[in-house]
Design an enzyme around this catalytic site. Structure first.
Site, PDB file in Angstrom:
ATOM      1  N   ASN A  11     -87.975 -51.447  86.925  1.00  0.00           N
ATOM      2  CA  ASN A  11     -89.030 -50.926  86.053  1.00  0.00           C
ATOM      3  C   ASN A  11     -89.011 -51.868  84.851  1.00  0.00           C
ATOM      4  OD1 ASN A  11     -89.421 -47.691  84.339  1.00  0.00           O
ATOM      5  ND2 ASN A  11     -90.956 -49.200  84.885  1.00  0.00           N
ATOM      6  N   ASN A  78     -97.218 -47.640  77.409  1.00  0.00           N
ATOM      7  CA  ASN A  78     -97.462 -47.805  78.838  1.00  0.00           C
ATOM      8  C   ASN A  78     -98.222 -49.093  79.116  1.00  0.00           C
ATOM      9  OD1 ASN A  78     -96.352 -45.310  79.808  1.00  0.00           O
ATOM     10  ND2 ASN A  78     -98.144 -44.250  79.005  1.00  0.00           N
ATOM     11  N   CYS A  87     -88.993 -43.101  77.834  1.00  0.00           N
ATOM     12  CA  CYS A  87     -88.818 -43.892  79.051  1.00  0.00           C
ATOM     13  C   CYS A  87     -87.321 -44.141  79.232  1.00  0.00           C
ATOM     14  CB  CYS A  87     -89.573 -45.209  78.958  1.00  0.00           C
ATOM     15  SG  CYS A  87     -89.342 -46.287  80.380  1.00  0.00           S
ATOM     16  N   GLY A  88     -86.728 -43.511  80.241  1.00  0.00           N
ATOM     17  CA  GLY A  88     -85.289 -43.616  80.447  1.00  0.00           C
ATOM     18  C   GLY A  88     -84.818 -45.010  80.797  1.00  0.00           C
ATOM     19  N   ASN A 163     -91.311 -35.901  78.403  1.00  0.00           N
ATOM     20  CA  ASN A 163     -92.644 -36.210  78.924  1.00  0.00           C
ATOM     21  C   ASN A 163     -92.813 -35.424  80.232  1.00  0.00           C
ATOM     22  OD1 ASN A 163     -90.882 -37.714  80.496  1.00  0.00           O
ATOM     23  ND2 ASN A 163     -92.005 -39.610  80.355  1.00  0.00           N
ATOM     24  N   GLU A 218     -96.522 -43.298  87.967  1.00  0.00           N
ATOM     25  CA  GLU A 218     -96.457 -43.031  86.538  1.00  0.00           C
ATOM     26  C   GLU A 218     -97.858 -43.018  85.921  1.00  0.00           C
ATOM     27  OE1 GLU A 218     -93.362 -44.563  83.998  1.00  0.00           O
ATOM     28  OE2 GLU A 218     -92.649 -45.825  85.653  1.00  0.00           O
ATOM     29  N   ARG A 219     -98.111 -42.016  85.104  1.00  0.00           N
ATOM     30  CA  ARG A 219     -99.389 -41.956  84.397  1.00  0.00           C
ATOM     31  C   ARG A 219     -99.518 -43.184  83.491  1.00  0.00           C
ATOM     32  NH1 ARG A 219     -98.596 -37.747  79.293  1.00  0.00           N
ATOM     33  NH2 ARG A 219     -96.590 -38.603  78.660  1.00  0.00           N
ATOM     34  N   CYS A 227     -88.469 -45.094  87.572  1.00  0.00           N
ATOM     35  CA  CYS A 227     -88.852 -44.365  86.355  1.00  0.00           C
ATOM     36  C   CYS A 227     -87.637 -43.570  85.918  1.00  0.00           C
ATOM     37  CB  CYS A 227     -90.038 -43.445  86.633  1.00  0.00           C
ATOM     38  SG  CYS A 227     -90.460 -42.345  85.249  1.00  0.00           S
ATOM     39  N   GLY A 228     -87.097 -43.878  84.748  1.00  0.00           N
ATOM     40  CA  GLY A 228     -85.869 -43.238  84.298  1.00  0.00           C
ATOM     41  C   GLY A 228     -86.020 -41.747  84.084  1.00  0.00           C
ATOM     42  N   THR A 229     -87.042 -41.339  83.303  1.00  0.00           N
ATOM     43  CA  THR A 229     -87.259 -39.905  83.121  1.00  0.00           C
ATOM     44  C   THR A 229     -87.607 -39.253  84.455  1.00  0.00           C
ATOM     45  OG1 THR A 229     -89.557 -40.359  82.471  1.00  0.00           O
ATOM     46  CG2 THR A 229     -87.947 -40.051  80.702  1.00  0.00           C
TER      47      THR A 229
END
Length: 293
Positions: A11, A78, A87-88, A163, A218-219, A227-229
């Site tokens: 990512n 983004n 963002c993780g 989020n 991801e939006r 995606c971390g989160t």
């Protein structure tokens, strides 16, 4: 304009050191920078500055609770130029960059985000490879919902990790069938539950090794390699699928994504995320190109 390029389980991000907060990060500029044909290419942009400096420059209306004015703040955008709460994977790259660039020497400190304070532990911070654990904060279930892909419904759980996420565990999915899903367009979702959009994770069930496979849309970006989160939301959904009470119980799982693997632990409603970071390159962005947007 100096930049670095890094990724957390693929990512990827453009890191912009801007300690004096002089850069005007318009949506158009960020989108051009993240474009993989006309710009550097990335899933997002991480501006590096102190929370107080961002507030004083008007980037932040106020400093989020739990974040001090002299804390580092990850101003995350983004790939389409929109701002995001958290963002993780980005936090890991952000903390790795601070250490590798000499801006931060502590192993433990707080990184601020629009979702609040995110304490980090930097385990490794070489010039290229790093390893970071992030305290991801409270995980909150939003209720059952459904994502749709190519007319098929995937039941899931809405998860707030600072989020919004919709994590869908499909017990009939294997890693092979998961890889065949079409995520070139956004899955359908309930706009009443997610009025600002949502990140959508599709998951295999947990295996005997306490690991599962995940893909994510991801939006504001589209499908990403990680995606971390999203991995935190995925872990919460997987544990809930096993009957865990997310507000009380403790569990740890490994989430495999196309870009690698991370470890996620949940304890009494709070999550931590440990995974790698890679700093790929550094350079300068052409001033004339930047000013053309």
């Amino acid at each position: 304009m100096e930049f670095s390029k890094g990724h957390g389980t693929e990512n990827d991000f453009v890191v912009l050191p801007d300690l004096d907060v002089r850069l005007e990060l318009t949506a158009e500029r960020v989108a051009a920078l993240c474009d993989r044909q006309r710009g550097l290419g990335a899933d997002g942009v991480l501006r590096v500055a102190r929370a107080g400096a961002l507030r004083d420059a008007g980037v932040l209306a106020s400093i989020p609770e739990g974040v001090a004015a002299d804390d580092w703040f990850m101003d995350y955008r983004n790939g389409d130029g929109s701002t995001a709460e958290m963002c993780g994977n980005g936090v890991r790259v952000f903390a790795h960059y601070l250490a590798a660039s000499g801006l931060e020497s502590r192993e433990r400190y707080v990184v601020g985000s629009r979702a609040g304070a995110r304490p980090v532990v930097v385990h490794e911070s070489g010039p290229t490879h790093g390893e970071v654990t992030v305290d991801m904060g409270v995980v909150r279930a939003l209720g059952a919902s459904t994502a749709t892909i190519a007319g098929w419904a995937y039941p899931g759980i809405g998860i707030d990790v600072g989020n919004p996420h919709l994590a869908c565990v499909d017990r009939n999915l294997s890693a092979e069938s998961l890889a065949k899903l079409d995520l070139t367009v956004s899955p359908g979702y309930d706009p009443d539950l997610f009025p600002l959009g949502v990140n959508i994770e599709i998951l295999t069930p947990l295996g005997p090794d306490r690991a599962a496979d995940m893909r994510v849309y991801e939006r504001g970006v589209g499908e990403t390699r990680s995606c971390g989160t999203g991995t935190v939301a995925a872990a919460a959904a997987l544990l809930a699928d096993e009957g865990f009470d997310l507000a009380v119980d403790t569990g740890e799982v490994t989430i495999r994504v196309p870009g690698g693997a991370v470890a996620v632990g949940l304890e009494a409603g709070a999550a931590r995320l440990r995974g790698p970071s890679v700093l790929v390159a550094a350079g300068r962005i052409g001033e004339q190109w930047w000013n053309g947007f």
